[in-house]
Scaffold this motif. Structure first.
Motif, PDB file in Angstrom:
ATOM      1  N   ARG A  35       7.490  24.676 -21.351  1.00 25.01           N
ATOM      2  CA  ARG A  35       7.278  23.343 -20.786  1.00 25.01           C
ATOM      3  C   ARG A  35       6.823  23.459 -19.329  1.00 25.01           C
ATOM      4  NH1 ARG A  35      11.417  20.208 -18.538  1.00 25.01           N
ATOM      5  NH2 ARG A  35      10.915  17.981 -18.311  1.00 25.01           N
ATOM      6  N   SER A  36       5.829  22.646 -18.942  1.00 25.46           N
ATOM      7  CA  SER A  36       5.287  22.692 -17.586  1.00 25.46           C
ATOM      8  C   SER A  36       5.640  21.422 -16.814  1.00 25.46           C
ATOM      9  CB  SER A  36       3.767  22.862 -17.619  1.00 25.46           C
ATOM     10  OG  SER A  36       3.149  21.783 -18.297  1.00 25.46           O
ATOM     11  N   VAL A  37       5.938  21.615 -15.534  1.00 24.09           N
ATOM     12  CA  VAL A  37       6.222  20.497 -14.633  1.00 24.09           C
ATOM     13  C   VAL A  37       5.255  20.582 -13.462  1.00 24.09           C
ATOM     14  CG1 VAL A  37       7.907  19.388 -13.124  1.00 24.09           C
ATOM     15  CG2 VAL A  37       8.656  20.448 -15.269  1.00 24.09           C
ATOM     16  N   ALA A  38       4.481  19.519 -13.232  1.00 24.57           N
ATOM     17  CA  ALA A  38       3.567  19.466 -12.095  1.00 24.57           C
ATOM     18  C   ALA A  38       4.225  18.693 -10.958  1.00 24.57           C
ATOM     19  CB  ALA A  38       2.258  18.783 -12.490  1.00 24.57           C
ATOM     20  N   VAL A  39       3.809  19.013  -9.741  1.00 27.81           N
ATOM     21  CA  VAL A  39       4.190  18.213  -8.577  1.00 27.81           C
ATOM     22  C   VAL A  39       2.910  17.738  -7.916  1.00 27.81           C
ATOM     23  CG1 VAL A  39       6.419  19.319  -8.184  1.00 27.81           C
ATOM     24  CG2 VAL A  39       4.373  20.311  -7.156  1.00 27.81           C
ATOM     25  N   TYR A  40       3.000  16.636  -7.185  1.00 30.03           N
ATOM     26  CA  TYR A  40       1.785  16.093  -6.596  1.00 30.03           C
ATOM     27  C   TYR A  40       2.092  15.284  -5.346  1.00 30.03           C
ATOM     28  CZ  TYR A  40       3.142  11.719  -8.953  1.00 30.03           C
ATOM     29  OH  TYR A  40       3.820  10.608  -9.372  1.00 30.03           O
ATOM     30  N   SER A  41       1.095  15.193  -4.488  1.00 28.06           N
ATOM     31  CA  SER A  41       1.152  14.312  -3.329  1.00 28.06           C
ATOM     32  C   SER A  41       0.461  13.001  -3.695  1.00 28.06           C
ATOM     33  CB  SER A  41       0.442  14.948  -2.140  1.00 28.06           C
ATOM     34  OG  SER A  41      -0.969  14.966  -2.366  1.00 28.06           O
ATOM     35  N   ASP A  42       0.534  12.019  -2.818  1.00 25.83           N
ATOM     36  CA  ASP A  42      -0.126  10.741  -3.079  1.00 25.83           C
ATOM     37  C   ASP A  42      -1.630  10.926  -3.275  1.00 25.83           C
ATOM     38  OD1 ASP A  42       2.281   9.463  -2.898  1.00 25.83           O
ATOM     39  OD2 ASP A  42       1.991   8.777  -0.833  1.00 25.83           O
ATOM     40  N   ALA A  43      -2.218  11.916  -2.577  1.00 28.29           N
ATOM     41  CA  ALA A  43      -3.658  12.155  -2.713  1.00 28.29           C
ATOM     42  C   ALA A  43      -4.021  12.670  -4.096  1.00 28.29           C
ATOM     43  CB  ALA A  43      -4.124  13.158  -1.648  1.00 28.29           C
ATOM     44  N   ASP A  44      -3.058  13.250  -4.812  1.00 26.09           N
ATOM     45  CA  ASP A  44      -3.316  13.862  -6.124  1.00 26.09           C
ATOM     46  C   ASP A  44      -2.683  13.093  -7.276  1.00 26.09           C
ATOM     47  OD1 ASP A  44      -4.838  15.981  -5.185  1.00 26.09           O
ATOM     48  OD2 ASP A  44      -3.113  17.293  -4.893  1.00 26.09           O
ATOM     49  N   ALA A  45      -2.322  11.838  -7.039  1.00 29.75           N
ATOM     50  CA  ALA A  45      -1.586  11.089  -8.067  1.00 29.75           C
ATOM     51  C   ALA A  45      -2.355  11.008  -9.383  1.00 29.75           C
ATOM     52  CB  ALA A  45      -1.268   9.681  -7.559  1.00 29.75           C
ATOM     53  N   GLY A  46      -3.689  10.959  -9.329  1.00 26.36           N
ATOM     54  CA  GLY A  46      -4.477  10.875 -10.551  1.00 26.36           C
ATOM     55  C   GLY A  46      -5.145  12.172 -10.934  1.00 26.36           C
ATOM     56  N   LEU A  59       5.882  14.306  -4.787  1.00 19.75           N
ATOM     57  CA  LEU A  59       6.561  14.967  -3.675  1.00 19.75           C
ATOM     58  C   LEU A  59       6.548  14.136  -2.402  1.00 19.75           C
ATOM     59  CD1 LEU A  59       5.328  18.672  -4.009  1.00 19.75           C
ATOM     60  CD2 LEU A  59       7.538  17.726  -4.692  1.00 19.75           C
ATOM     61  N   GLY A  60       5.397  13.462  -2.126  1.00 17.97           N
ATOM     62  CA  GLY A  60       5.318  12.707  -0.885  1.00 17.97           C
ATOM     63  C   GLY A  60       3.888  12.391  -0.513  1.00 17.97           C
ATOM     64  N   PRO A  61       3.631  12.088   0.768  1.00 19.40           N
ATOM     65  CA  PRO A  61       2.295  11.720   1.231  1.00 19.40           C
ATOM     66  C   PRO A  61       1.299  12.872   1.106  1.00 19.40           C
ATOM     67  CG  PRO A  61       3.978  11.118   2.838  1.00 19.40           C
ATOM     68  CD  PRO A  61       4.637  12.011   1.838  1.00 19.40           C
ATOM     69  N   ALA A  62       0.034  12.571   1.442  1.00 26.24           N
ATOM     70  CA  ALA A  62      -1.033  13.565   1.299  1.00 26.24           C
ATOM     71  C   ALA A  62      -0.819  14.784   2.184  1.00 26.24           C
ATOM     72  CB  ALA A  62      -2.386  12.930   1.606  1.00 26.24           C
ATOM     73  N   ALA A  63      -0.277  14.586   3.376  1.00 29.62           N
ATOM     74  CA  ALA A  63      -0.086  15.705   4.299  1.00 29.62           C
ATOM     75  C   ALA A  63       0.748  16.790   3.627  1.00 29.62           C
ATOM     76  CB  ALA A  63       0.596  15.228   5.579  1.00 29.62           C
ATOM     77  N   ALA A  64       0.239  18.025   3.648  1.00 25.75           N
ATOM     78  CA  ALA A  64       0.912  19.124   2.942  1.00 25.75           C
ATOM     79  C   ALA A  64       2.332  19.345   3.446  1.00 25.75           C
ATOM     80  CB  ALA A  64       0.091  20.407   3.086  1.00 25.75           C
ATOM     81  N   ALA A  65       2.538  19.169   4.759  1.00 24.29           N
ATOM     82  CA  ALA A  65       3.870  19.396   5.319  1.00 24.29           C
ATOM     83  C   ALA A  65       4.912  18.459   4.720  1.00 24.29           C
ATOM     84  CB  ALA A  65       3.824  19.224   6.841  1.00 24.29           C
ATOM     85  N   GLU A  66       4.487  17.299   4.247  1.00 17.32           N
ATOM     86  CA  GLU A  66       5.405  16.319   3.684  1.00 17.32           C
ATOM     87  C   GLU A  66       5.387  16.318   2.158  1.00 17.32           C
ATOM     88  OE1 GLU A  66       5.400  12.438   5.862  1.00 17.32           O
ATOM     89  OE2 GLU A  66       3.650  13.323   6.852  1.00 17.32           O
ATOM     90  N   SER A  67       4.661  17.260   1.571  1.00 16.76           N
ATOM     91  CA  SER A  67       4.590  17.292   0.107  1.00 16.76           C
ATOM     92  C   SER A  67       4.660  18.730  -0.393  1.00 16.76           C
ATOM     93  CB  SER A  67       3.327  16.583  -0.383  1.00 16.76           C
ATOM     94  OG  SER A  67       2.161  17.098   0.252  1.00 16.76           O
ATOM     95  N   GLU A  72      12.476  21.540   0.401  1.00 16.29           N
ATOM     96  CA  GLU A  72      13.540  20.683  -0.110  1.00 16.29           C
ATOM     97  C   GLU A  72      13.037  19.798  -1.250  1.00 16.29           C
ATOM     98  OE1 GLU A  72      12.616  20.936   3.036  1.00 16.29           O
ATOM     99  OE2 GLU A  72      14.278  22.120   3.860  1.00 16.29           O
ATOM    100  N   ARG A  73      11.839  19.228  -1.092  1.00 16.06           N
ATOM    101  CA  ARG A  73      11.323  18.317  -2.118  1.00 16.06           C
ATOM    102  C   ARG A  73      10.932  19.071  -3.386  1.00 16.06           C
ATOM    103  NH1 ARG A  73       7.826  13.773   1.322  1.00 16.06           N
ATOM    104  NH2 ARG A  73       9.435  13.410   2.896  1.00 16.06           N
ATOM    105  N   VAL A  74      10.381  20.266  -3.225  1.00 14.48           N
ATOM    106  CA  VAL A  74      10.010  21.056  -4.402  1.00 14.48           C
ATOM    107  C   VAL A  74      11.254  21.457  -5.185  1.00 14.48           C
ATOM    108  CG1 VAL A  74       8.985  23.224  -5.178  1.00 14.48           C
ATOM    109  CG2 VAL A  74       7.835  21.877  -3.417  1.00 14.48           C
ATOM    110  N   LEU A  75      12.280  21.919  -4.490  1.00 18.94           N
ATOM    111  CA  LEU A  75      13.517  22.310  -5.186  1.00 18.94           C
ATOM    112  C   LEU A  75      14.189  21.111  -5.837  1.00 18.94           C
ATOM    113  CD1 LEU A  75      15.067  24.920  -2.708  1.00 18.94           C
ATOM    114  CD2 LEU A  75      13.962  25.348  -4.903  1.00 18.94           C
TER     115      LEU A  75
END
Length: 681
Positions: A35-46, A59-67, A72-75
């Motif tokens: 099973r695969s789980v993807a994570v994404y920022s707002d820029a990659d929602a689609g 994960l969060g906004p487009a900025a990589a530091a916040e996504s 913490e958010r990935v874990l």
């Protein structure tokens, strides 16, 4: 390769990455029933990787530091979805020791080496010391922790010019500068520290002697937790621009053409395995060497990438092994199912990286909305992974699709096109043909550049080195808009304007009037090329002429999905097009051109009369303002430095005068934004 029963069964994997590598990892997970789980920022929602995964977590906004860079958010996403393991892909957290340690503390398997191996190999100074202790040769240089700019300047002469400035952390060519004279060193060091701090959060630098006519050859290794280390042959990555790889291949043509090549290959492989053993490495990794083209028997350790590489597909193609599956295998605690003697290299494979960049403008990053994307047809040669996986004559690793927004928040690489052939000449030919069938409309890409580079005699002959692109770039003959392209643009527009359904004659654009249809005139431009196209007639009786040329018979057959078969005279070819406001993007015969309605002479004169302006050639962030508002500047003086896609771009004064700065450090600017103005003397 099927994942066998393991001591620590992995049934759910979170992919802490995006784009083509996330899609590629999902492909292997699906094949293995994991099973695969993807994570994404707002820029990659689609984005495609979000849709293709079994589950996706924001994960969060487009900025990589916040996504994507937020440990913490990935874990938290892994815990929420029940993932037992995390695959970091490449980039972002892939070589982050703190992330590997946090995964271990959380009881989650990090699909990669342990934190200590990442720390040692991620610090190029520590890595040099570790491999030297195992008898692996390194490039002469000045490398110890905490060197100041003054110490680096003072020691450069003992290293010998030209020198290569390298950040101790990170990779991908970011922060690397070649310096040929002592006077250039202070400014280059300052720029390197800024780039290293911005890209890696660590501005530690060191110096190495710059090797003349260097070839970049790397070795893929895989190691398990039971002490087995195996190498899977070498890759040649010498075709680079700004220390960024462009085309990679396996095996190296340098070694393949030498009588003693097999012996050198074994020595390289042995050195790579010793490098892995120096840190007790477990997982897939790449050991990079610098090799002099004149003395290939001499090679020097450069660095080790403690992750999957962008160019891993060429190794998969010649070995028939799925490296992601092997990563999962050893991460689960199982031993490798083969030994060094079982590894066989078959045929030749070449990969081309498709970037959102404009080669004719100094490889400046571009980006925007993908209006239309066409990938080349993939072809299975009976390997393990099918047409778009391991074993294809043509393989495409991509997350591109129509409507995708390509911004500046992430790396500009869009896709990879990979070929395989029984020999290098066949692989080259297949790759060039596949690139001719690759279309990305909406902004400039490097696709035509890749085809021109592959056709260069030195590349065809395998006479490669890391300076080749810079040396031959001016010899490459890019295609400008021709009469044929202008004619195709006019005919495509004419067909759209004359489409069925416009029953009101006053709204139709097909030249309707009482009596014979009037000719339609299209005034077009592309770059410096301008012209007028006249289209007369309708349906199968079209006649077309450029400027004052003689009319020629023409026809347009719409094929759907932006495709049309355009016949001019006796020559027909398929054209892919997409409209973006006043701009029409066309691709045919491996060349993409943007054609616009021509700007009037009055508009040009108004532009010429405007005050000189410094305009950002790409969207990005202002990181430095060397000039002071109100100061006097001379032509060539640096005004503003904009960072985009992890690279710095210096905007300079075009004329002498008083500068007015319109931005501040930290501002985000759009492509075409005025960042400074010079009031001429």
């Amino acid at each position: 390769m099927v994942l066998p029963p393991s001591r620590e069964r992995i049934d759910t994997v979170l992919i802490a990455n995006r784009g083509e590598i996330a899609v590629r990892i999902i492909r292997t997970l699906r094949r293995l029933g994991i099973r695969s789980v993807a994570v994404y920022s707002d820029a990659d929602a689609g984005a495609r990787h979000v849709r293709e995964a079994d589950e996706a977590v924001r994960l969060g906004p487009a900025a990589a530091a916040e996504s994507y860079l937020s440990i913490e958010r990935v874990l938290a996403a892994a815990r929420r979805t029940g993932a037992q393991a995390i695959h970091p892909g490449f980039g972002f957290l892939a070589e982050n020791a703190a992330f590997a340690r946090a995964c271990a503390d959380a009881g989650i398997v990090f699909i990669g080496p342990d934190a200590r191996a990442i720390e040692v190999m991620g610090d190029k100074i520590a890595a040099r010391a570790a491999v030297e202790a195992r008898g692996v040769a390194t490039v002469p240089g000045l490398a110890r922790p905490g060197l100041s700019d003054d110490e680096l300047v003072a020691g450069a002469a003992s290293v010998g010019f030209p020198v290569l400035i390298k950040p101790s952390a990170g990779g991908g060519g970011k922060g690397m500068h070649v310096v040929t004279q002592a006077a250039q060193l202070p400014d280059a060091l300052a720029a390197a520290r800024r780039e290293a701090a911005a890209s890696f959060g660590d501005d530690t630098l060191f110096l190495e002697r710059y090797v003349a006519t260097p070839r970049h050859i790397e070795v893929q290794i895989i190691a398990d937790a039971h002490g087995h280390v195996v190498h899977l042959g070498e890759r040649e990555c010498s075709l680079q621009r700004r220390h960024q790889k462009v085309i990679e291949e396996a095996p190296s043509p340098l070694l393949s053409d030498l009588a003693e090549g097999a012996a050198i290959r074994e020595r390289l492989g042995a050195a790579a395995c010793e490098t892995a053993r120096s840190v007790g490495y477990v997982g897939a990794g790449t050991v990079e060497f610098i090799v002099s083209a004149d003395r290939p028997e001499e090679f020097f350790f450069m660095e080790m990438n403690t992750r999957l590489q962008v160019e891993h597909p060429v190794t998969e193609e010649i070995t028939g092994l799925d490296l992601v599956a092997l990563q999962l295998l050893v991460a689960a605690g199982d031993p490798l199912p083969f030994t060094q003697d079982d590894v066989a290299l078959t045929g030749h494979s070449i990969e081309a990286r498709v970037y959102a960049e404009d080669p004719r403008s100094g490889f400046l990053p571009t980006g925007g909305r993908v209006l239309r994307v066409v990938h080349p047809a993939t072809e299975d040669r009976g390997g393990a992974g099918g047409a778009d996986g391991v074993g294809g004559r043509i393989r495409v690793d991509s997350a591109l699709e129509d409507g995708l927004e390509v911004g500046v928040d992430y790396d500009p690489m869009l896709a990879k096109v990979i070929s395989w052939g029984p020999d290098r000449a066949t692989a080259l030919r297949r790759l060039s043909a596949a690139l001719a069938d690759t279309v990305v409309l909406g902004f400039e890409t490097n696709i035509e550049f890749l085809r021109l580079l592959l056709a260069h005699p030195d590349v065809a002959a395998g006479a490669l080195d890391t300076g080749l692109i810079a040396r031959v770039f001016d010899e490459l003959r890019f295609t400008d808009a021709s009469d044929r392209v202008f004619t195709e643009a006019a005919l495509v527009q004419d067909a759209a304007a004359s489409a069925p359904g416009l029953s009101d004659p006053w709204r139709r654009c097909d030249g309707w009037r009482l009596g014979p249809p009037a000719p339609r005139r299209y005034t077009l431009e592309s770059g410096e090329r301008r012209g007028e196209v006249r289209v007369g007639g309708a349906g199968d009786t079209l006649r077309v002429a450029v400027d004052e040329g003689a009319p020629a018979p023409a026809a347009v057959t719409t094929l759907g999905d932006g495709r049309a078969l355009v016949r001019i005279g006796d020559v027909s070819r398929e054209v892919v097009s997409a409209q973006d406001g006043a701009a029409l993007w066309l691709a045919a015969g491996g060349v993409t051109v943007c054609v616009r309605e021509r700007i009037t002479r009055a508009e040009r004169q108004a532009d010429a009369a405007a005050s000189p302006q410094a305009v950002s050639p790409l969207p990005g962030t202002v990181v430095l303002i060397p000039a002071s508002d109100g100061a006097h500047v001379e032509p060539g003086d640096a005004l503003v430095v904009v960072e985009a896609m992890k690279m710095e771009h210096v905007l300079r004064a075009a004329v002498a005068g008083t500068v007015r700065i319109d931005v501040a450090v930290g501002d985000r600017v759009a492509r075409g934004a005025v960042v400074a103005r010079v009031e001429p003397d």
